[in-house]
Design a protein around this motif. Structure first.
Motif, PDB file in Angstrom:
ATOM      1  N   GLN A  30       0.822  -1.199   0.000  1.00 54.48           N
ATOM      2  CA  GLN A  30       0.000   0.000   0.000  1.00 54.48           C
ATOM      3  C   GLN A  30       0.862   1.257   0.000  1.00 54.48           C
ATOM      4  O   GLN A  30       0.557   2.242  -0.693  1.00 54.48           O
ATOM      5  CB  GLN A  30      -0.929   0.009   1.208  1.00 54.48           C
ATOM      6  N   ALA A  31       1.957   1.231   0.761  1.00 58.12           N
ATOM      7  CA  ALA A  31       2.855   2.387   0.817  1.00 58.12           C
ATOM      8  C   ALA A  31       3.475   2.658  -0.551  1.00 58.12           C
ATOM      9  O   ALA A  31       3.571   3.812  -0.988  1.00 58.12           O
ATOM     10  CB  ALA A  31       3.952   2.147   1.855  1.00 58.12           C
ATOM     11  N   LEU A  32       3.881   1.599  -1.235  1.00 61.57           N
ATOM     12  CA  LEU A  32       4.463   1.766  -2.567  1.00 61.57           C
ATOM     13  C   LEU A  32       3.410   2.190  -3.585  1.00 61.57           C
ATOM     14  O   LEU A  32       3.692   2.960  -4.508  1.00 61.57           O
ATOM     15  CB  LEU A  32       5.130   0.462  -3.011  1.00 61.57           C
ATOM     16  N   GLN A  72       3.025   5.798  -3.180  1.00 59.99           N
ATOM     17  CA  GLN A  72       4.154   6.488  -3.791  1.00 59.99           C
ATOM     18  C   GLN A  72       3.996   6.530  -5.310  1.00 59.99           C
ATOM     19  O   GLN A  72       4.320   7.529  -5.960  1.00 59.99           O
ATOM     20  CB  GLN A  72       5.464   5.771  -3.425  1.00 59.99           C
ATOM     21  N   ARG A  73       3.466   5.447  -5.877  1.00 59.34           N
ATOM     22  CA  ARG A  73       3.219   5.404  -7.317  1.00 59.34           C
ATOM     23  C   ARG A  73       2.226   6.491  -7.735  1.00 59.34           C
ATOM     24  O   ARG A  73       2.425   7.177  -8.738  1.00 59.34           O
ATOM     25  CB  ARG A  73       2.685   4.024  -7.713  1.00 59.34           C
ATOM     26  N   HIS A 108       1.649   9.266  -6.197  1.00 54.49           N
ATOM     27  CA  HIS A 108       2.333  10.558  -6.079  1.00 54.49           C
ATOM     28  C   HIS A 108       3.181  10.834  -7.313  1.00 54.49           C
ATOM     29  O   HIS A 108       3.203  11.963  -7.834  1.00 54.49           O
ATOM     30  CB  HIS A 108       3.213  10.564  -4.829  1.00 54.49           C
ATOM     31  N   ILE A 109       3.866   9.821  -7.813  1.00 58.10           N
ATOM     32  CA  ILE A 109       4.707   9.982  -9.007  1.00 58.10           C
ATOM     33  C   ILE A 109       3.854  10.328 -10.216  1.00 58.10           C
ATOM     34  O   ILE A 109       4.219  11.166 -11.047  1.00 58.10           O
ATOM     35  CB  ILE A 109       5.527   8.699  -9.257  1.00 58.10           C
ATOM     36  N   ILE A 110       2.679   9.693 -10.323  1.00 58.22           N
ATOM     37  CA  ILE A 110       1.769   9.977 -11.439  1.00 58.22           C
ATOM     38  C   ILE A 110       1.316  11.432 -11.392  1.00 58.22           C
ATOM     39  O   ILE A 110       1.297  12.132 -12.406  1.00 58.22           O
ATOM     40  CB  ILE A 110       0.546   9.030 -11.398  1.00 58.22           C
ATOM     41  N   VAL A 111       0.937  11.892 -10.195  1.00 60.65           N
ATOM     42  CA  VAL A 111       0.497  13.280 -10.037  1.00 60.65           C
ATOM     43  C   VAL A 111       1.633  14.237 -10.397  1.00 60.65           C
ATOM     44  O   VAL A 111       1.430  15.245 -11.086  1.00 60.65           O
ATOM     45  CB  VAL A 111       0.013  13.534  -8.597  1.00 60.65           C
ATOM     46  N   GLU A 112       2.840  13.923  -9.937  1.00 61.96           N
ATOM     47  CA  GLU A 112       3.995  14.776 -10.223  1.00 61.96           C
ATOM     48  C   GLU A 112       4.301  14.772 -11.722  1.00 61.96           C
ATOM     49  O   GLU A 112       4.639  15.810 -12.303  1.00 61.96           O
ATOM     50  CB  GLU A 112       5.205  14.282  -9.436  1.00 61.96           C
ATOM     51  N   ARG A 113       4.171  13.593 -12.364  1.00 60.24           N
ATOM     52  CA  ARG A 113       4.386  13.510 -13.807  1.00 60.24           C
ATOM     53  C   ARG A 113       3.393  14.390 -14.561  1.00 60.24           C
ATOM     54  O   ARG A 113       3.774  15.144 -15.474  1.00 60.24           O
ATOM     55  CB  ARG A 113       4.230  12.061 -14.261  1.00 60.24           C
ATOM     56  N   ASP A 114       2.125  14.322 -14.157  1.00 58.73           N
ATOM     57  CA  ASP A 114       1.095  15.113 -14.830  1.00 58.73           C
ATOM     58  C   ASP A 114       1.330  16.610 -14.614  1.00 58.73           C
ATOM     59  O   ASP A 114       1.109  17.423 -15.520  1.00 58.73           O
ATOM     60  CB  ASP A 114      -0.294  14.722 -14.321  1.00 58.73           C
ATOM     61  N   ARG A 115       1.785  16.960 -13.402  1.00 63.66           N
ATOM     62  CA  ARG A 115       2.052  18.372 -13.110  1.00 63.66           C
ATOM     63  C   ARG A 115       3.184  18.890 -13.986  1.00 63.66           C
ATOM     64  O   ARG A 115       3.090  19.974 -14.579  1.00 63.66           O
ATOM     65  CB  ARG A 115       2.415  18.539 -11.635  1.00 63.66           C
ATOM     66  N   LEU A 116       4.249  18.104 -14.101  1.00 68.87           N
ATOM     67  CA  LEU A 116       5.384  18.524 -14.924  1.00 68.87           C
ATOM     68  C   LEU A 116       5.026  18.543 -16.408  1.00 68.87           C
ATOM     69  O   LEU A 116       5.498  19.405 -17.160  1.00 68.87           O
ATOM     70  CB  LEU A 116       6.577  17.590 -14.673  1.00 68.87           C
ATOM     71  N   SER A 117       4.191  17.591 -16.828  1.00 70.64           N
ATOM     72  CA  SER A 117       3.750  17.572 -18.226  1.00 70.64           C
ATOM     73  C   SER A 117       2.945  18.825 -18.551  1.00 70.64           C
ATOM     74  O   SER A 117       3.127  19.450 -19.600  1.00 70.64           O
ATOM     75  CB  SER A 117       2.905  16.327 -18.505  1.00 70.64           C
ATOM     76  N   SER A 118       2.056  19.211 -17.617  1.00 71.05           N
ATOM     77  CA  SER A 118       1.260  20.415 -17.811  1.00 71.05           C
ATOM     78  C   SER A 118       2.145  21.653 -17.835  1.00 71.05           C
ATOM     79  O   SER A 118       1.952  22.566 -18.648  1.00 71.05           O
ATOM     80  CB  SER A 118       0.214  20.530 -16.693  1.00 71.05           C
ATOM     81  N   LEU A 119       3.135  21.673 -16.956  1.00 72.97           N
ATOM     82  CA  LEU A 119       4.066  22.796 -16.907  1.00 72.97           C
ATOM     83  C   LEU A 119       4.846  22.901 -18.220  1.00 72.97           C
ATOM     84  O   LEU A 119       5.047  23.995 -18.753  1.00 72.97           O
ATOM     85  CB  LEU A 119       5.028  22.623 -15.732  1.00 72.97           C
TER      86      LEU A 119
END
Length: 256
Positions: free
Chosen positions: A80-82, A85-86, A88-99
């Protein structure tokens, strides 16, 4: 048995690896035996698997204390912890893609290739605001409130309309103006102080997911205003008063 050659030599790469493993040992993350003849560390298969998990989790820049908490849990809880984390990485990827998309549009506009629509400029502004906040405060607030909490908050902020954003800026101005007149007061039981608290709570409810808000979370944020010099500076510069952050914290603690 599996042998990992990490003799204690601080002037070599091997010595650096040894110091890292020593840190794992001190945290209770990894135990190894040493050969008395050559001073090499010895690990059995279970310990090698543990080392691999530690190194994998370190890729996410997790502190050793947090890694130990994860590895002390059951397999199901580790999964569940991993998984979290997965996400979170997806959200960060989408944020950077939008940026990146907004940056490309801005660059194209600067070269005269196209003009950004108002809606695109607004989206770019929100993305930049989130990115700036992550750069300036992300490490501290994620440690305090968890990745999922901050990710959800960023998503809510990104969904705000132009009317919402205008109101949010008005709330910031009202909070600073109300705080300025209250800095240093010892009388917290007064309408002006209560009004300031309500303004600050309204601001949080606009930027935090509803289920995230609680009196404890509100007080925890107020504590950061005093303990973190960057927050303290924001309120001091915004009001022109030295003890602004301390006064705001006292009011939040009183009414939350």
């Amino acid at each position: 048995m599996t042998t990992i050659n990490t003799r204690s030599d601080p002037l070599t790469k091997k010595g650096k690896i040894d110091l890292i493993e020593l840190a794992y040992d001190k945290k209770g993350l990894l135990r190894a035996r040493r050969d008395s003849d050559n001073n090499y560390r010895y690990y059995d298969e279970t310990e090698v698997d543990q080392l691999q998990r530690i190194m994998f989790l370190r890729l996410f820049d997790l502190p050793l204390d947090q890694i130990k908490k994860i590895l002390d849990k059951s397999e199901a809880e580790q999964y569940q912890a991993l998984s979290n984390q997965r996400q979170h990485i997806i959200v960060e990827r989408d944020r950077l893609s939008s940026l990146l998309v907004n940056l490309d549009k801005t660059l194209a506009t600067m070269k005269g290739a196209s003009k950004m629509k108002d809606t695109e400029k607004f989206a770019a502004f929100k993305t930049k605001t989130i990115n700036d906040n992550e750069t300036q405060y992300g490490k501290e607030i994620r440690k305090k409130y968890s990745n999922s909490t901050i990710d959800n908050s960023n998503q809510k902020f990104n969904s705000l309309s132009e009317i919402d954003m205008t109101h949010l800026q008005e709330l910031k101005n009202q909070i600073l103006a109300a705080l300025k007149s209250l800095v240093g007061t010892q009388n917290l039981d007064q309408p002006a102080a209560k009004q300031l608290f309500e303004l600050h709570k309204e601001f949080l409810l606009m930027t935090w997911p509803k289920e995230q808000y609680s009196p404890e979370a509100h007080k925890g944020l107020a504590a950061m205003y005093v303990s973190d010099p960057r927050f303290t500076k924001y309120y001091e510069e915004g009001t022109g008063e030295k003890d602004a952050a301390e006064t705001l914290k006292a009011i939040i603690d009183y009414y939350a």
